[in-house]
Enzyme design. Structure first.
Site, PDB file in Angstrom:
ATOM      1  N   GLY A 239       0.837  -1.195   0.000  1.00 46.62           N
ATOM      2  CA  GLY A 239       0.000   0.000   0.000  1.00 46.62           C
ATOM      3  C   GLY A 239       0.871   1.244   0.000  1.00 46.62           C
ATOM      4  N   SER A 240       0.318   2.321   0.505  1.00 49.80           N
ATOM      5  CA  SER A 240       1.026   3.605   0.447  1.00 49.80           C
ATOM      6  C   SER A 240       2.130   3.682   1.513  1.00 49.80           C
ATOM      7  CB  SER A 240       0.036   4.747   0.682  1.00 49.80           C
ATOM      8  OG  SER A 240      -0.447   4.665   2.009  1.00 49.80           O
ATOM      9  N   GLY A 244       2.292   2.228   5.427  1.00 51.89           N
ATOM     10  CA  GLY A 244       3.444   1.505   5.979  1.00 51.89           C
ATOM     11  C   GLY A 244       3.958   2.173   7.245  1.00 51.89           C
ATOM     12  N   GLU A 261       5.728  -3.523   1.090  1.00 50.25           N
ATOM     13  CA  GLU A 261       5.910  -3.150  -0.314  1.00 50.25           C
ATOM     14  C   GLU A 261       5.050  -1.906  -0.509  1.00 50.25           C
ATOM     15  OE1 GLU A 261       5.133  -2.484  -3.969  1.00 50.25           O
ATOM     16  OE2 GLU A 261       4.026  -4.383  -3.902  1.00 50.25           O
ATOM     17  N   CYS A 295       2.387   0.582  -8.399  1.00 48.81           N
ATOM     18  CA  CYS A 295       3.482   1.112  -7.581  1.00 48.81           C
ATOM     19  C   CYS A 295       4.745   1.219  -8.425  1.00 48.81           C
ATOM     20  CB  CYS A 295       3.692   0.272  -6.337  1.00 48.81           C
ATOM     21  SG  CYS A 295       4.018  -1.427  -6.710  1.00 48.81           S
TER      22      CYS A 295
HETATM   23  C1  UN1 Z   1       2.052  -3.040  -7.556  1.00 50.64           C
HETATM   24  O1  UN1 Z   1       1.729  -2.080  -8.256  1.00 50.64           O
HETATM   25  O2  UN1 Z   1       1.788  -3.053  -6.318  1.00 50.64           O
HETATM   26  O3  UN1 Z   1       5.779  -5.017 -11.829  1.00 50.64           O
HETATM   27  C2  UN1 Z   1       2.672  -4.284  -8.069  1.00 50.64           C
HETATM   28  C3  UN1 Z   1       4.579  -4.738 -11.938  1.00 50.64           C
HETATM   29  C4  UN1 Z   1       3.565  -5.758 -11.466  1.00 50.64           C
HETATM   30  C5  UN1 Z   1       3.334  -5.638 -10.008  1.00 50.64           C
HETATM   31  C6  UN1 Z   1       3.008  -4.265  -9.523  1.00 50.64           C
HETATM   32  N1  UN1 Z   1       4.043  -7.089 -11.781  1.00 50.64           N
HETATM   33  O4  UN1 Z   1       4.184  -3.706 -12.431  1.00 50.64           O
END
Ligand code: UN1
Length: 506
Positions: A239-240, A244, A261, A295
């Site tokens: 998440g953000s 975290g 993450e 992300c």
């Molecule tokens: C995410 O945005 O939390 O590498 C994960 C990537 C994807 C996973 C993104 N396999 O863009």
């Protein structure tokens, strides 16, 4: 059409449009709406798990853990293989549901399910490879080795943008490692989580391991309870950065383990020696794919000043031609943002960029249609603009220029997050500089590949404010087990390590 889809996935309740957000018979939590971001209309409501429901689910998972931990890992892999098969069978429908509930375009919805299938396959293989080391011992007739043992119930907190793939990163690995788990999906993607949990339940209920996989749909209050819950030795959260920072101290406060993450503010450096056609396609997908809601989304383009103008003109032309629309429709490349709040955050960021001296090259507006659609946006920016250091979960790409590669790398590394990064160049020296200890400070560093779209075989995650966790492939499984160092004496004397003497007359 939606009703048929939900029926095929086994999550249509038959009449009221209210679904139960956990395995629990009568959950007592809040009513959580599932909103179609392409229309802004509700699809269904889900009864979330109350804290009391959650507590019962964790008790159930503890009970299941006591049985599951003794199952030989390859047999655990058998169950995971069945889950992978069920996901294969329902790939089309699950992919559609992802498109419906979080607005991913068709091929990305399917890609999300494929990522789960890949994780299941990976975990099945892994179930025969949870290797420990044999270590040379200084004592005669002794054997020293490491073994990896199950941890306990694992808490899994996932975000809306990869509503089920990130669950699979954690769940498939946690399962073969002998852990049970409790999953708190994003309250913005409750239906997708119910559909996946339902598939899993159908498989597990035919075994004695029902209770290994658990679901509790809820919001931040539930997340906080998980962070504080001493029954969960590990909480893996995606998440953000703000999320975290809120939960990590709580987990640390009880000396639990966290696997984080969090956000990214990812950059690509394009040098004069790059294949610019390749760079253009990679930049476009990384910045605009998933409507900028990964992300790993590209947020900063750092391009050499000698090639910037022509490249940005071509990029802007591509931006203006992207088909925006209903993610279910063939050919659409840009779907909606997840919510009205996300649209507002995007518009605020564009406004801030302009106020700080940025120039909108194209996009920057909301699309005039129902739902939460925005235009992919390119902004000419300077590195010292504060907005450039902020992750806005939307398709905004800030373009900056550089003169010298070391300067570009320093600029690249100057943000708080450290998730994904890339350089485009055909020059070996430039590429190796980017990958050296003086280069990118991110968990993922690519050459001639964009920042997003990682395969599951590698360890996924990032440094600095991204949280330091690693999930999915490589040896990420070690985070889900406890390491035990064992020394066995098969001799008849008791030599002490380091030559210590402690004679006792028997
Ligand atoms: C995410 O945005 O939390 O590498 C994960 C990537 C994807 C996973 C993104 N396999 O863009």
């Amino acid at each position: 059409m939606i009703e048929d889809l939900l029926r095929r996935l086994g999550i249509h309740d038959g009449h009221s449009g209210v679904w139960a957000g956990s395995w629990i018979d009568q959950p007592g939590g809040e009513l959580i709406p599932s909103i179609n971001p392409s229309t802004g209309e509700p699809i269904a409501s889900i009864v979330g798990a109350s804290i009391a429901d959650y507590d019962r689910a964790v008790d159930r998972s503890l009970d299941a853990f006591r049985r599951w931990r003794t199952v030989p890992p390859p047999h655990r892999g058998e169950i995971v293989r069945l889950i992978g098969n069920a996901l294969r069978e329902h790939k089309d429908d699950l992919g559609l549901l992802v498109s419906l509930e979080v607005g991913k375009v068709r091929s990305e919805g399917l890609g999300e399910v494929q990522e789960m299938i890949d994780m299941a396959d990976f975990a099945v293989g892994l179930s025969r490879q949870l290797y420990g080391l044999t270590i040379a011992t200084e004592r005669p007739d002794h054997r020293m080795f490491e073994q990896w043992l199950p941890l306990g119930p694992v808490g899994i907190i996932t975000a809306f943008n990869f509503p089920v793939a990130v669950w699979a990163w954690n769940a498939m690995i946690a399962a073969v490692c002998g852990n049970s788990m409790i999953w708190k999906p994003s309250p913005q993607a409750p239906l997708t989580s119910l559909a996946v949990q339902h598939l899993v339940n159908q498989i597990l209920s035919k075994t004695e391991y029902d209770g290994v996989f658990n679901l509790a749909v809820g919001g931040a209050e539930l997340g906080a309870r998980m962070a504080d819950d001493e029954r969960l030795p590990l909480v893996s959260a995606t998440g953000s950065v703000a999320m975290g920072k809120a939960i990590a101290p709580r987990i640390a406060g009880r000396l639990g383990r966290s696997l984080l993450e969090l956000g990214g503010n990812n950059g690509i450096i394009v040098t004069p020696r790059a294949n610019l056609d390749l760079a253009l396609r990679a930049v476009a997908f990384a910045a605009v794919g998933t409507a900028g809601q990964r992300c790993t989304t590209l947020r900063r383009l750092i391009i050499h000043e000698s090639i910037a103008e022509g490249f940005v003109d071509r990029l802007a032309a591509a931006y203006r031609s992207f088909p925006i629309g209903n993610p279910w429709d063939e050919g659409v490349l840009v779907g909606p943002l997840i919510s009205e709040a996300a649209v507002a955050a995007m518009l605020r960021a564009v406004e801030a960029a302009e106020a700080q001296g940025g120039e909108v090259i194209c996009g920057g507006r909301r699309v005039d249609r129902p739902g939460f659609f925005v235009e992919p946006t390119l902004i000419r920016a300077r590195a010292d603009m504060p907005i450039v250091r902020q992750e806005t979960f939307a398709p905004i790409l800030y373009v900056m220029t550089y003169a010298d590669l070391d300067e570009a790398i320093a600029l690249h590394n100057s943000v708080a997050e450290g998730l994904s990064s890339a350089i485009f160049t055909d020059d070996l020296r430039e590429a190796e500089r980017f990958l050296s200890a003086k280069g990118s400070d991110c968990g993922i560093a690519n050459v001639n590949i964009g920042t997003s779209g990682a395969e599951i075989g590698g360890a996924f995650g990032g440094e600095k404010a991204t949280g330091g966790g690693r999930e999915a492939g490589s040896d990420s499984w070690k985070a889900y087990m406890r390491r035990q160092t064992c020394t066995v004496n098969s001799g008849s004397s008791l030599p002490l390590a380091q030559g210590v003497q402690f004679p006792i007359a028997p």
